[in-house]
Write a protein that holds these residues in place. Structure first.
Motif, PDB file in Angstrom:
ATOM      1  N   LEU A 279       0.581  -1.199   0.089  1.00  5.80           N
ATOM      2  CA  LEU A 279       0.062  -0.253  -0.003  1.00  5.80           C
ATOM      3  C   LEU A 279       0.879   0.774   0.027  1.00  5.80           C
ATOM      4  O   LEU A 279       0.243   2.121  -1.109  1.00  5.80           O
ATOM      5  N   ARG A 280       2.161   0.834   0.650  1.00  8.10           N
ATOM      6  CA  ARG A 280       2.967   2.605   0.614  1.00  8.10           C
ATOM      7  C   ARG A 280       3.604   2.849  -0.778  1.00  8.10           C
ATOM      8  O   ARG A 280       4.394   4.208  -0.104  1.00  8.10           O
ATOM      9  N   CYS A 281       3.559   1.301  -1.320  1.00  6.62           N
ATOM     10  CA  CYS A 281       4.885   2.250  -2.777  1.00  6.62           C
ATOM     11  C   CYS A 281       3.683   2.707  -3.362  1.00  6.62           C
ATOM     12  O   CYS A 281       4.451   3.446  -4.422  1.00  6.62           O
ATOM     13  N   PHE A 282       2.489   3.283  -3.245  1.00  4.88           N
ATOM     14  CA  PHE A 282       1.400   3.046  -4.141  1.00  4.88           C
ATOM     15  C   PHE A 282       1.912   4.854  -3.620  1.00  4.88           C
ATOM     16  O   PHE A 282       1.130   5.419  -5.158  1.00  4.88           O
ATOM     17  N   ASN A 283       1.463   5.547  -2.516  1.00  2.90           N
ATOM     18  CA  ASN A 283       1.976   6.849  -2.580  1.00  2.90           C
ATOM     19  C   ASN A 283       3.798   7.152  -2.380  1.00  2.90           C
ATOM     20  O   ASN A 283       3.819   8.411  -1.833  1.00  2.90           O
ATOM     21  N   ARG A 284       4.454   6.179  -2.272  1.00  2.00           N
ATOM     22  CA  ARG A 284       5.684   6.368  -2.153  1.00  2.00           C
ATOM     23  C   ARG A 284       6.048   6.821  -1.402  1.00  2.00           C
ATOM     24  O   ARG A 284       7.186   7.035  -0.500  1.00  2.00           O
ATOM     25  N   MET A 285       5.095   6.778   0.082  1.00  4.75           N
ATOM     26  CA  MET A 285       5.627   6.614   1.897  1.00  4.75           C
ATOM     27  C   MET A 285       6.537   6.168   2.483  1.00  4.75           C
ATOM     28  O   MET A 285       7.562   5.623   2.873  1.00  4.75           O
ATOM     29  N   ASN A 286       7.271   5.023   1.430  1.00  3.09           N
ATOM     30  CA  ASN A 286       8.287   3.522   1.373  1.00  3.09           C
ATOM     31  C   ASN A 286       9.813   4.800   1.130  1.00  3.09           C
ATOM     32  O   ASN A 286      10.454   3.876   1.655  1.00  3.09           O
TER      33      ASN A 286
END
Lengths: 269, 323
Positions: free
Chosen positions: A58-65
């Motif tokens: 999920l966090r890859c989708f808004n580049r939170m990673n």
């Protein structure tokens, strides 16, 4: 090896598309080979046991990673066909178009009004701020409860109200996609119900991806469900992977994978 | 395989409740004793201050004390205008905080938000070592290094046409270098405590801000710093209290000339410097000059007390509670 089944007819128009995505934290592989499409204006639920990598994806989708120094993403994620991880893509702009709601309500220690106005201000919103705040709060089904206390701290609200404030804050900047990372796990059942009703409302206008531990919730709110599982490697680390992704009723009533069947019937996880 | 545990009323259980209670009582008494010692010491100091201060005001009118513009307690014609000493203390502390606030706050932000964990782990203790340098060292650093440096800087500026005429002369003892060094001295305090406050802002707030499309700078200035405000303010106030009460640096570098005004280029005498002057001299106990240091000490105490109360109030008023 497990097979990822995916009926082709369910993919109308993919807003987000993950192809062979792997995420590493340091040298540890956390999730491997995730391939799925998030269709336009649908609610997609990610379910699975702890450590299966659903939040990581999920966090890859808004580049939170990106904010986790050791995280590394391999594979391809596209947003309307454009590579989200291309060098010319600004993660800040990405996050404006792909909003996020977190596991624990995290309103800013500011007034309710400022909580909503913050995102609009930093994104250079030039319209009427009062209107935007009211509209966002109405959409998040919170307006009637807080309209007389807009100047009070967002932290003074109850947990469920705080989470709806966070949803209002996310939709105030007009995203196309809203990512929700276990948005109800810190809420009581009544607040949970309100947030679920809200998700039903929101899917008219937004594409929603929701991570949840609550299988009833997944079956209630989502159109599509992705089941992730984790397997232990020789080193003792857990690696998550996508087991099955299909229409929610298929996942819950007639899954093709045994692991899915066992998980949704409550036999593990 | 399983061994039977003794039943609850078995003879194997023989707790010595009496002894536990006695030990409990002794331990409690020892702790209470130590607590009382520290409280009694504080009370003793305050009572002595009050007692001698009252004696002082028996001889000097409090109106004169607060309104006189001259401070000459050791001269034939005695004048007790505390405002003279307060102005000097205000001046050095003011300069100190002008130096320490940006320096301390920026290093705090840098350490907690921008530095990598490894760098932070190394730099923060180093910064805190700065706070461990003895204040007398700061004092002669100011007197023997900073002042000559500033003097040559001033002299160099004075060689410029036109603006050179406006450059004042910097005397050997002056509030400016004392204030600057005092500022360097309290910077670690501001930096370390502010850093704690900034660092303890929950990561979830930063995530929330980033998720709304905020840049790092926007996140730091609009979310993190406001959330840490109460901690930052209390660190600054603590630093101000420290600057007001600091003695060696100002005594060594700012001089011993009681002079009213806020001119930072000339020698001045702070409240603490006066107390040092009298304490080191051969002032007989019980004389008026002797009582004066208690009055000054009391004034100093009240000033810092007010600051600390304000800080206490501010923190309670503005502290954000996160679960």
């Amino acid at each position: 090896m497990t097979q990822v089944s995916s009926s082709t007819e369910l993919v109308t128009e993919a807003v987000l598309r993950a192809q062979g995505v792997k995420v590493y934290y340091g040298t540890n592989l956390a999730v491997r080979d995730v391939t799925l499409d998030i269709p336009f204006n649908k609610v997609v639920a990610f379910i699975g046991p702890s450590g299966c990598g659903k939040s990581t994806i999920l966090r890859c989708f808004n580049r939170m990673n990106d904010l986790v120094a050791s995280a590394r993403v391999e594979g391809k994620i596209t947003f309307h066909g454009r590579d989200l991880y291309a060098s010319n893509i600004d993660p800040v702009e990405t996050r404006r178009r792909i909003g996020m709601v977190f596991q624990k309500p995290n309103p800013f220690p500011k007034s309710i009004f400022e909580n909503i106005a913050f995102g609009a201000r930093i994104n250079g919103y030039k319209g009427d701020m009062n209107e935007l705040v009211e509209d966002s709060l109405r959409r998040a089904a919170l307006w009637d409860e807080v309209k007389d206390q807009l100047q009070e701290s967002g932290l003074a609200l109850s947990g469920g109200q705080q989470q709806r404030l966070c949803i209002a804050r996310a939709i105030a900047i007009a995203p196309e996609v809203i990512l929700m990372d276990e948005p109800c796990s810190a809420l009581d059942p009544i607040s949970t119900l309100k947030v679920e009703e809200l998700i039903q409302e929101l899917k008219q206008q937004y594409t929603i991806v929701i991570v949840t531990h609550n299988m009833q919730q997944a079956s209630r709110v989502s159109d599509l469900t992705a089941f992730y599982n984790a397997e232990a490697t020789e080193g003792g680390n857990k690696v998550g992977y996508l087991v099955e992704y299909d229409r929610t009723e298929v996942i819950f009533q007639n899954p093709t994978q045994q692991a899915t069947q066992e998980y949704v019937s409550g036999r593990f996880g | 395989m399983a061994v039977d545990l003794p039943s609850a009323n078995s003879a194997l259980w023989q707790p010595n409740r009496k002894r536990s209670k006695r030990v409990q009582f002794i331990v409690k008494s020892i702790f209470a004793l130590f607590a009382i010692v520290s409280i009694a010491t504080t009370a003793g100091i305050v009572l002595t201050l009050i007692y001698e201060t009252i004696a002082f005001f028996g001889e000097v009118s409090i109106i004169d004390y607060l309104t006189d513009t001259k401070w000459t307690p050791l001269f034939q014609s005695q004048k007790f205008g505390i405002i003279v000493l307060i102005s000097a203390t205000f001046l050095t502390s003011g300069i100190a905080i002008i130096v320490a606030l940006p320096l301390g706050l920026l290093s705090a932000i840098c350490l907690s938000e921008y530095a990598s964990p490894e760098v932070r782990k190394v730099l923060k203790p180093i910064l805190e070592i700065l706070a461990g340098v003895p204040s007398v060292v700061y004092g002669y650093f100011a007197l023997l290094f900073v002042t000559p440096l500033l003097q040559s800087l001033f002299a160099w500026f004075a060689t410029f046409p036109v603006i050179g005429l406006a450059v004042p002369e910097l005397e050997g003892f002056n509030a400016l270098s004392a204030g600057i060094v005092l500022g360097i001295m309290i910077t670690p305090l501001v930096a370390s405590l502010s850093e704690d406050a900034i660092y303890s802002v929950p990561q979830s707030l930063r995530d929330g801000s980033y998720a709304l499309g905020a840049t790092k700078r926007e996140t730091v200035t609009r979310v993190v710093l406001p959330a840490a405000l109460s901690g930052i303010v209390s660190s600054v106030i603590l630093a101000i209290s420290r600057a007001i009460g600091e003695t060696m640096t100002v005594t060594l570098a700012a001089g011993q000339n009681p002079r009213l005004g806020l001119n930072p280029f000339v020698p001045v005498m702070t409240m603490t410097a006066f107390i040092v002057q009298v304490s080191l001299g051969d002032t007989p106990a019980g004389s008026l000059a002797y009582k004066t240091i208690y009055a000054v000490g009391m004034t100093l105490f009240l000033l810092t007390l007010v600051l600390n109360l304000f800080s206490f109030w501010f923190v309670r008023r503005f502290r954000e509670k996160y679960e």
